[in-house]
Design a protein around this motif. Structure first.
Motif, mmCIF file in Angstrom:
data_model
loop_
_atom_site.group_PDB
_atom_site.id
_atom_site.type_symbol
_atom_site.label_atom_id
_atom_site.label_comp_id
_atom_site.label_asym_id
_atom_site.label_seq_id
_atom_site.Cartn_x
_atom_site.Cartn_y
_atom_site.Cartn_z
ATOM 1 N N UNK A 243 -3.219 0.519 -0.121
ATOM 2 C CA UNK A 243 -1.991 0.291 0.629
ATOM 3 C C UNK A 243 -1.449 1.619 1.121
ATOM 4 N N UNK A 244 -0.956 1.647 2.342
ATOM 5 C CA UNK A 244 -0.181 2.820 2.745
ATOM 6 C C UNK A 244 1.258 2.413 2.504
ATOM 7 N N UNK B 218 4.368 8.840 3.533
ATOM 8 C CA UNK B 218 3.476 7.704 3.365
ATOM 9 C C UNK B 218 2.370 8.110 2.411
ATOM 10 N N UNK B 219 2.186 7.359 1.329
ATOM 11 C CA UNK B 219 1.142 7.687 0.362
ATOM 12 C C UNK B 219 0.087 6.602 0.390
ATOM 13 N N UNK B 220 -1.127 6.979 0.046
ATOM 14 C CA UNK B 220 -2.209 6.004 0.017
ATOM 15 C C UNK B 220 -2.359 5.538 -1.416
ATOM 16 N N UNK B 221 -1.820 4.362 -1.705
ATOM 17 C CA UNK B 221 -1.984 3.797 -3.025
ATOM 18 C C UNK B 221 -1.313 4.587 -4.132
ATOM 19 N N UNK B 222 -2.013 4.677 -5.248
ATOM 20 C CA UNK B 222 -1.423 5.276 -6.428
ATOM 21 C C UNK B 222 -1.441 6.787 -6.440
ATOM 22 N N UNK C 123 8.241 0.045 9.102
ATOM 23 C CA UNK C 123 7.130 -0.220 10.026
ATOM 24 C C UNK C 123 5.794 0.003 9.342
ATOM 25 N N UNK C 124 5.682 1.106 8.588
ATOM 26 C CA UNK C 124 4.419 1.396 7.905
ATOM 27 C C UNK C 124 4.087 0.293 6.914
ATOM 28 N N UNK C 125 5.059 -0.089 6.104
ATOM 29 C CA UNK C 125 4.798 -1.106 5.092
ATOM 30 C C UNK C 125 4.439 -2.437 5.714
#
Lengths: 303, 306, 235
Positions: C144-145, C175-179, C126-128
Motif C-alpha cells: 500500500x502507498x 507517502x510510505x510504501x507499506x510497513x 488522493x494517494x490513499x
C-alpha cells in the motif's frame, strides 16, 4: 471455480509448509503481505519476491498447485489462456491482421492466416485478400474464436479455424465479469424458445436466434468445410427474427445480468434456471434490482 | 519531433560502475557542484547564469497593473520558462513541473515580498515577471533556473513612482531623474537537486538481507547522469536554514536519515552560493554606480595605517 | 474569518484532537462495480473518490487525472489551479509507477480522482484513494502507498492537519510504501526550519502506519465478504 489443492505434505521435500507457511490454502492476503518466507517456491501470478520472502501483489486468495504458489484476485480483467473460447470485437484493421478487443489487459490479434477464407480451407491467401480485409471483418464486428497463443506483454493470438468460430449475427451481446463464467466442455448451448447462447470465457455472451443449420458442429470433413465457407459467413445481414424470439432473447439477457449482479456462476444450467424463475415476472420489470435479486436466488436454489 | 537520446546500455553500465567507486565522468566527486558563472550582460534584471554546460538567461521586468480582487494589497509575480530546441534539440514544449517548482521556491516561500509591490491598494500594483530562457541544457535545470531567477530578482530595479493622491494617478519617474528601486527580497532560496541510483542494477536481489537497498546519491547531475537516475529529491533552502520546499517522488524509498543528510548538504550549498551571488551583485552594482568609479579613481586613497 | 485557537493550553487542537491524533479515517472499495476499480476515502471532512479503468490496450503507463469540484472548498472556487493539479498528478504517477510489482505496468491504466470536499490533507487523501482503487482493480502492487501529512506549531509536531491548520502552519505530506519506515513520496510546500524536519517526518511516518492499518482492514473485509458471497453462490 476455486482451485482447491490437496496438500501432499509427504511429497514436498523438506518444506515446512505446515510451520513456516502460516497460511492455509485459500487464505486471504493483501498486497505487501508475506505469503511464505521460503523463496524456493515457484512464483505464480500475483506474487513477487522481496528480501522478506514471497509477497502478494494482489488482494485475493493464496492458491498452491504443487510447487507453484500464486494469488488469485477476486476482481480483475480477463486473463487469456491457450484454448479459451472467447468472443471478440474488431478494434482495428491492420496489415494482414486485426486488432481485437477481448476484455483483457491488451488487445488480441487475429492474423489473416488464422481465419477461414471464403472458398475453402486450402485456399491460400492472395494479395487481394490483404486489401479486402475489411470485407471480411471490419471495425465493430463481433465474432467468436479460440485463443491460439499467449505471449509476453499479454499479447494474445486468436484463430477461427473451424466452423464453430466466425462472425456473429442475429443476436445480442451481454457482458459480465469473466470470473463468473464456469468453464465447461461446450460453449454453445441451445436454450428455450429458439434461443442460442454462445459463452465466451472472457465474459462476453452472445444470445442469438437459433439458426436452422446450427453453427456449432463438430469438425466436419474437409469437403463440407469447403462447401460452407462461402462469403456468406462474413455477411452482416441479419435474418428475420420473430418478435417472440426477440423477447426471449431480451429475457435471457436480463437473467444473465441478474446472475452477474448477484455474483453467481454463469453456466447453461444456472441461466436456464434463472429463465424459469423469471417467467413469473413481466418483462418490463426484469431490470428492477429487487426482482433481479429474487431471480438469482431462485435460480441458485433450483440449479 | 526529435526524442531525447536513449541511454546506451554500455555507457550507462560504465557510468554506474564508476559511480560505485565514487567517481563521475567529469572527475567530480559525488557531492561536488560544477563551477558557476554569473554575468549581468544588460539592464537591471538580466542575468546569464552558467553552471557547467547548462546556461540560463533570465530577464525580469515589471509593469503597473490592477491587482486581483481577492488580493487587493498585493502585487503579482509570475515566472515563465521557455524550453525550446535552442537548449536541446528535443525540447519543444514547456515543462509545467519546472514552472511549479520554481514558483514554489520563490513565490510560495515569499522570497519576493508581494505586499511591497502594491502601489495603491485595490487599484495599482506592480506585476513582476521573470522570463527564463534556457540557452543550453546539460542537466540540473531546476537548480540553475532557481538560482538565476533569484539572482535576477535581486538585481532588478524598477522605476520609482509618484502618486498623486488627489487623482490617484501613478506616474513612473524616469530613471534619469531618480534612481530605480530594487525589489524587496526577504530571503534567497537556493534549490539543490539530488539524483539517486541503486548501487546494484538488479532491483530485487534475492540474496539481500538488508531491507533498505544502499544507494548512490549525487548532486548537480549532468544530462547523461540524469537520464538513468532512479529518482530525484529537490531541496530548496536558504541561508537561514529554512527549507522552502521539498519534493521527492517515485523510485525507491529513502530513509529519513538520508533525507536529513541531503538537507545538510543543500544548506552548505545554499550558504556558498548565496555568498557567491552576493559578491557578484556587489561587483555589478559597483560597476553601474558612477560614484564608485570616481571613488576608485581618486588620488587620495585610504592609507593603511602601519 | 474568526481567529481559531490552533493549540490551547490544555493541549487540544481546534477540533479537539491531541497533537498526534489522526482524524476519523474511513474508506470503502468497490463502490462502482462497473469499473475495474473504485474507492472512496474520507479523512476527517476531506472526501475523495477514485475510479480506475484498466489495464487496457495501450502502452504501459499510468494516467492520473484529478478533478477538484468547485464546491469542495468552504467558499466556492471558480478558479481552478491547473498547474497545482498537474504537479499533483505527476507526483502520483511517478510514485505509483514505482510501487507497481511488475517490471512494467500491464497496460494503460487510467486513474480518475474526484475531490468532493476539502478540509486539508488533499494529497494524502488522493494517494490513499488511488492505492485502494488500484488494489480493487487487481493491479499488482508491492504494497500500500499510505500517505499522511504532518506539520509543526512552534516546536510541537501536529499529525494530519485540517484546512484551518494548513493555512497557518508549515506542513509536509509523506507517502510510505507499506510497513517500511522509509519515504517513497515527500512533498513540502511551505517554509520549515531545517532543525524541525526530523520530528515532523517521524510524525508523518507514524501517521502513514495508522492509515495503512485502516486500509488493510478495509481491503481484507471486502475481500472476505466477496469470498463468502462466492461460496454461497457456489462459484
Amino acid at each position: 471455480m476455486s482451485l482447491l489443492v490437496t496438500r501432499k505434505s509427504n511429497n514436498l521435500n523438506s518444506l515446512e509448509i505446515n510451520d513456516s507457511d502460516d497460511y492455509k490454502n485459500n487464505a486471504v492476503v493483501t498486497p505487501g503481505e508475506v505469503v511464505t518466507e521460503e523463496v524456493t517456491w515457484m512464483k505464480g501470478h500475483g506474487t513477487f519476491t522481496d528480501s522478506r520472502g514471497i509477497k502478494a501483489s494482489l488482494a485475493g486468495t493464496v492458491t498452491r498447485v504443487n510447487k507453484l504458489i500464486s494469488v488469485r484476485p477476486l476482481k480483475g480483467r480477463y486473463q487469456p489462456e491457450v484454448g479459451d473460447h472467447v468472443i471478440g470485437r474488431v478494434l482495428e484493421v491492420g496489415l494482414k491482421r486485426w486488432k481485437i478487443e477481448i476484455g483483457a489487459a491488451q488487445a488480441g490479434t487475429l492474423m489473416l492466416g488464422s481465419i477461414n477464407l471464403p472458398g475453402g480451407i486450402l485456399r491460400r491467401k492472395s494479395e487481394s485478400d490483404e486489401i479486402q480485409m475489411r470485407e471480411l471483418l471490419k471495425e465493430g464486428d463481433l465474432f467468436n474464436a479460440e485463443v491460439q497463443g499467449v505471449f509476453g506483454h499479454g499479447t494474445v493470438h486468436l484463430h477461427t479455424r473451424s466452423l464453430k468460430y466466425g462472425k456473429l449475427r442475429n443476436g445480442f451481446l451481454v457482458v459480465v465479469p469473466s470470473q463468473l463464467i464456469v468453464r465447461s466442455r461446450s460453449y454453445s448451448h441451445i436454450l428455450q424458445s429458439g434461443v442460442n447462447m454462445l459463452v465466451g470465457i472472457n465474459g462476453m455472451i452472445w444470445l442469438s436466434k437459433q439458426t436452422e443449420e446450427p453453427s456449432a458442429v463438430d469438425t466436419p470433413a474437409i469437403t463440407r468445410l469447403e462447401e460452407e465457407t462461402q462469403w456468406s459467413i462474413y455477411s452482416d445481414e441479419n435474418e428475420f427474427i420473430p418478435p417472440i424470439t426477440r423477447s426471449s432473447i431480451a429475457r435471457y439477457a436480463c437473467c444473465i445480468k441478474a446472475l452477474a449482479a448477484f455474483e453467481a456462476p454463469i453456466s447453461d444450467s444456472t441461466v436456464n434456471a434463472a429463465y424459469e424463475a423469471s417467467l413469473q415476472y413481466q418483462s418490463e420489470t426484469l431490470m428492477n434490482p429487487e426482482i433481479q435479486n429474487n431471480i438469482a436466488i431462485m435460480a441458485l436454489k433450483s440449479s | 519531433m526529435l526524442r531525447a537520446p536513449l541511454p546506451v546500455n554500455n555507457s550507462r553500465k560504465f557510468v554506474k560502475e564508476i559511480l560505485n567507486e565514487g567517481f563521475r565522468i567529469d572527475s567530480r566527486s559525488l557531492t561536488e557542484f560544477r563551477p558557476v558563472q554569473i554575468e549581468f550582460p544588460g539592464d537591471y534584471g538580466v542575468v546569464r547564469y552558467t553552471q557547467g554546460n547548462t546556461k540560463v538567461l533570465v530577464s525580469v521586468s515589471a509593469e503597473l497593473t490592477q491587482p486581483f480582487e481577492d488580493r487587493a494589497s498585493e502585487g503579482m509575480f509570475m515566472v515563465t520558462t521557455e524550453l525550446n530546441p535552442m537548449a536541446a534539440p528535443w525540447f519543444n514544449q514547456n515543462d509545467s513541473f519546472l514552472d511549479r517548482i520554481i514558483e514554489k521556491a520563490i513565490r510560495r516561500s515569499a522570497a519576493l515580498d508581494l505586499e511591497s509591490l502594491c502601489v495603491i491598494a485595490g487599484k495599482v500594483c506592480w506585476r513582476v515577471r521573470a522570463d527564463v530562457h534556457v540557452l543550453e541544457f546539460d542537466g540540473n535545470l531546476i537548480d540553475a533556473i532557481c538560482a538565476a531567477v533569484i539572482t535576477a530578482l535581486r538585481h532588478y530595479r524598477h522605476p520609482d513612482t509618484a502618486i498623486d493622491h488627489t487623482t490617484n494617478d501613478v506616474r513612473l519617474i524616469p530613471t534619469k531623474e531618480r534612481n530605480p528601486i530594487p525589489l524587496n527580497i526577504l530571503h534567497t532560496p537556493i534549490s539543490v537537486t539530488f539524483s539517486f541510483y541503486h548501487d546494484n542494477d538488479e532491483l530485487l536481489d534475492e540474496d539481500e538481507s538488508d531491507t533498505t537497498p544502499s544507494h548512490i546519491c549525487l548532486c548537480d547531475a549532468t544530462r547523461e547522469e540524469e537520464s538513468f537516475r532512479s529518482f530525484f529529491l529537490i531541496v530548496t533552502i536558504n541561508k537561514s536554514k529554512e527549507i522552502c520546499q521539498m519534493y521527492k517522488s517515485g523510485g525507491f524509498q529513502l530513509s529519513t536519515d538520508a533525507i536529513i543528510d541531503c538537507v545538510e548538504q543543500s544548506y552548505k550549498r545554499a550558504v556558498d552560493l548565496t555568498d557567491f551571488i552576493e559578491t557578484k551583485l556587489t561587483e555589478d552594482s559597483n560597476l553601474r554606480d558612477p560614484e564608485w568609479k570616481i571613488k576608485l579613481a581618486r588620488a587620495d586613497n585610504t592609507r593603511i595605517a602601519s | 474569518m474568526s481567529r481559531i485557537e490552533i493549540f490551547n493550553s490544555e493541549g487540544f487542537r481546534h477540533d479537539g484532537r491531541r497533537f498526534d491524533e489522526l482524524r476519523n479515517f474511513t474508506c470503502t472499495i468497490g463502490d462502482h462495480p462497473n469499473l475495474d476499480g473504485s474507492s472512496s476515502v474520507k479523512l476527517g471532512a476531506t472526501k475523495v473518490s477514485c475510479m480506475v479503468v484498466g489495464p487496457y490496450n495501450g502502452p504501459p503507463r499510468l494516467n492520473f487525472s484529478i478533478d477538484v469540484t468547485p464546491f469542495s472548498t468552504f467558499e466556492r472556487q471558480a478558479r481552478k489551479n491547473e498547474k497545482r493539479l498537474q504537479e499533483l498528478q505527476s507526483l502520483l504517477v511517478t510514485s505509483f509507477t514505482s510501487a507497481c510489482a511488475t517490471a512494467e505496468l500491464p497496460g494503460t491504466i487510467d486513474v480518475r480522482i474526484q475531490v468532493l470536499a476539502q478540509d486539508g490533507g488533499l494529497v494524502s487523501a488522493c494517494t490513499n484513494a488511488a492505492t485502494l482503487a488500484l488494489i480493487d482493480a487487481g493491479i499488482p502492487m508491492k504494497d500500500y502507498i499510505c500517505a499522511c501529512s504532518a506539520g509543526i506549531y512552534d516546536t510541537t509536531p501536529f499529525l494530519d492537519l485540517s484546512n484551518a491548520e494548513e493555512t497557518d502552519l508549515s506542513f509536509l505530506t509523506i507517502g510510505a510504501l507499506g510497513n517500511d519506515s522509509d519515504v517513497l513520496m515527500l512533498l513540502l510546500e511551505n517554509k520549515i526550519p531545517a532543525d524541525h524536519l526530523p520530528v515532523v517526518m517521524d510524525m508523518a511516518l507514524s501517521g502513514t502506519q495508522l492509515v495503512r492499518q485502516v486500509m488493510d482492514d478495509t481491503v481484507r473485509y471486502y475481500t472476505q465478504q466477496r469470498l463468502a458471497k462466492r461460496k454461497l453462490t457456489g462459484l
